[in-house]
Write a protein that holds these residues in place. Sequence first.
Motif, PDB file in Angstrom:
ATOM      1  N   TYR A 180     -10.822  -0.271   5.724  1.00 50.81           N
ATOM      2  CA  TYR A 180      -9.815  -1.334   5.785  1.00 50.81           C
ATOM      3  C   TYR A 180      -9.650  -1.859   7.210  1.00 50.81           C
ATOM      4  N   ARG A 202       0.828  -1.205   0.000  1.00 51.57           N
ATOM      5  CA  ARG A 202       0.000   0.000   0.000  1.00 51.57           C
ATOM      6  C   ARG A 202       0.867   1.261   0.000  1.00 51.57           C
ATOM      7  N   LYS A 217     -10.924   5.587   6.729  1.00 48.34           N
ATOM      8  CA  LYS A 217     -11.858   6.130   5.748  1.00 48.34           C
ATOM      9  C   LYS A 217     -12.324   5.066   4.755  1.00 48.34           C
ATOM     10  N   SER A 218     -11.412   4.170   4.373  1.00 50.42           N
ATOM     11  CA  SER A 218     -11.742   3.148   3.373  1.00 50.42           C
ATOM     12  C   SER A 218     -12.452   1.932   3.967  1.00 50.42           C
ATOM     13  N   HIS A 243      -6.405   6.853   5.824  1.00 50.23           N
ATOM     14  CA  HIS A 243      -7.020   6.103   4.722  1.00 50.23           C
ATOM     15  C   HIS A 243      -7.536   4.750   5.206  1.00 50.23           C
ATOM     16  N   ASP A 244      -6.850   4.141   6.176  1.00 44.10           N
ATOM     17  CA  ASP A 244      -7.299   2.858   6.730  1.00 44.10           C
ATOM     18  C   ASP A 244      -8.719   2.955   7.267  1.00 44.10           C
TER      19      ASP A 244
END
Length: 280
Positions: free
Chosen positions: A115, A28, A112-113, A109-110
């Motif tokens: 994940y 990533r 928000k996505s 991002h972890d």
Amino acid sequence: MEAKKELKFESPSFGRRLGGMLGVDFYRLFHTPMFYILLAIAAIIPAMVSAMTMMPDANGNTMEPLYSNVWQIIAASKPLYVIEGIADYANMNMVFIFGGIMVSIFIGHDYKSGYVKQLFTTHAKKQDYMMSKSIVCAFAMACMCITYLIGGTVGGMLVGYSMEVNVVSLILAIIGKMVMSLGWASLYTFLNIIFRRYFGISIASSFFFGTGILIIGVAAIVENLSIPTAFLNIFLYGSSVNACLVSNIGTLLICIVISVAWAIFYNVLGTRILSKSDVY
């Protein structure tokens, strides 16, 4: 009557779990555009600082250079816990500010996505998440140190600064700052775990601690009280400043010990917070 066979499922070892997560996180990282943007910024900033010091002012007079030596943009000439001028601040320690932004974006991002929700549904070890993020982000900051070194060196050479330096001390200073990336990455990972729902605050907090304002303030008080400032080396910013152009093996050892100690501290604390709170 046949004996029933019991199916036993062995949980993956710590090494396999961490290795798998590191593989995903490195993948990533290498596919995150901001990583490459920050690498470029880390190279451009020192080159620009070197070049701008020689530009003419409004009256046509050449500005006084900030430095007299190429390597002063990499590390200070001596351990400076209190900033005496902009030149003292504009060195490789700026990478730790860029690194804080990188960690905030990476971890942000972890969440928000989604994940993280998927990860902790199938992978319950919170410590693996903390360790993997700390290691990968430390690697990213170490890479920024390298591009900063390249940009600062090329910029200083083009301007015509002196190249004179104690090579051993310079190498030890650079390695010391790169080693400090682990401690800084662990701090930033911890901060982003705390402010995981507030992306703006996580970036602001990373920037605040990256500037070392707290330690600079404490150093000013300590200096006025005639207390040795060397004890500030037990903190991340203090030991980062201690890695300078008069570094020795002792300096490097301090950087290693402090970086690892703070990495352990923040990883343990972050793991406890993740274990006791809603991570989604």
